[in-house]
Each structure stands twice: as structure tokens, then as C-alpha cells.
Design a protein around this motif. Sequence first.
Motif, mmCIF file in Angstrom:
data_model
loop_
_atom_site.group_PDB
_atom_site.id
_atom_site.type_symbol
_atom_site.label_atom_id
_atom_site.label_comp_id
_atom_site.label_asym_id
_atom_site.label_seq_id
_atom_site.Cartn_x
_atom_site.Cartn_y
_atom_site.Cartn_z
ATOM 1 N N MET A 116 0.850 -1.181 0.000
ATOM 2 C CA MET A 116 0.000 0.000 0.000
ATOM 3 C C MET A 116 0.893 1.241 0.000
ATOM 4 O O MET A 116 1.855 1.329 0.767
ATOM 5 C CB MET A 116 -0.909 -0.027 1.217
ATOM 6 C CG MET A 116 -1.712 1.227 1.409
ATOM 7 S SD MET A 116 -2.626 1.306 2.948
ATOM 8 C CE MET A 116 -4.212 0.798 2.373
ATOM 9 N N ILE A 117 0.580 2.194 -0.829
ATOM 10 C CA ILE A 117 1.375 3.406 -0.971
ATOM 11 C C ILE A 117 1.415 4.194 0.334
ATOM 12 O O ILE A 117 2.484 4.648 0.762
ATOM 13 C CB ILE A 117 0.832 4.282 -2.120
ATOM 14 C CG1 ILE A 117 1.039 3.584 -3.452
ATOM 15 C CG2 ILE A 117 1.515 5.647 -2.117
ATOM 16 C CD1 ILE A 117 0.369 4.264 -4.623
ATOM 17 N N SER A 152 3.676 2.632 2.883
ATOM 18 C CA SER A 152 5.059 2.837 2.479
ATOM 19 C C SER A 152 5.536 4.243 2.842
ATOM 20 O O SER A 152 6.669 4.430 3.308
ATOM 21 C CB SER A 152 5.193 2.605 0.973
ATOM 22 O OG SER A 152 6.486 2.893 0.532
ATOM 23 N N LYS A 153 4.682 5.237 2.630
ATOM 24 C CA LYS A 153 5.039 6.617 2.978
ATOM 25 C C LYS A 153 5.228 6.754 4.483
ATOM 26 O O LYS A 153 6.184 7.384 4.942
ATOM 27 C CB LYS A 153 3.974 7.610 2.499
ATOM 28 C CG LYS A 153 3.937 7.830 1.016
ATOM 29 C CD LYS A 153 5.261 8.224 0.416
ATOM 30 C CE LYS A 153 5.791 9.532 0.910
ATOM 31 N NZ LYS A 153 7.144 9.859 0.406
ATOM 32 N N ASP A 210 8.534 5.371 5.342
ATOM 33 C CA ASP A 210 9.595 6.321 4.978
ATOM 34 C C ASP A 210 9.743 7.394 6.049
ATOM 35 O O ASP A 210 10.861 7.760 6.426
ATOM 36 C CB ASP A 210 9.295 6.989 3.632
ATOM 37 C CG ASP A 210 9.386 6.048 2.446
ATOM 38 O OD1 ASP A 210 9.952 4.938 2.595
ATOM 39 O OD2 ASP A 210 8.872 6.419 1.366
ATOM 40 N N THR A 252 -0.878 4.152 9.674
ATOM 41 C CA THR A 252 -1.695 4.018 8.465
ATOM 42 C C THR A 252 -3.151 3.798 8.829
ATOM 43 O O THR A 252 -4.046 4.497 8.337
ATOM 44 C CB THR A 252 -1.195 2.856 7.579
ATOM 45 O OG1 THR A 252 0.164 3.090 7.221
ATOM 46 C CG2 THR A 252 -2.035 2.721 6.327
#
Length: 66
Positions: free
Chosen positions: A1-2, A5-6, A9, A25
Motif C-alpha cells: 500500500m502506498i 510505504s510513505k 519512509d 496508516t
Amino acid sequence: MILESKFQDWIDAKVIVGGVSKTPTFAFLGVVDSILLELVYGNDEKRLKDKLEASWTVFWRGISHQ
């Protein structure tokens, strides 16, 4: 999932606290769900704005480095 992932990061960069990216998330998605429900079922723009500001403030305090 984007989104996950962010968040990972940002955790890695020490922008936010946390070890597992799923936690912020899912918390963020809870905020989004709440706002979407208010958009669909609410009819008070001020309440929507107040809810968004309060939710974001609490969410950000919970994940950001102090």
C-alpha cells in the motif's frame, strides 16, 4: 500500500514516531473514514471543519516527534 510505504519512509527518517507503519496508516484511515462519513451524512460545514481540525491535531500529536 502506498500510504503504508510513505508512513514507513517517515518513520525511517524520524519525522514521525513508530516502529510498525501499519499503526499510523490505520489511524490515518480512521480519520479519513470519519471525515467521509461527516461529508455523506452531515449537513453542517462548520462541524465538518471543526471535526477535521480536531482529528488532525490529535492524530499529528500522536505520531510526531515532540
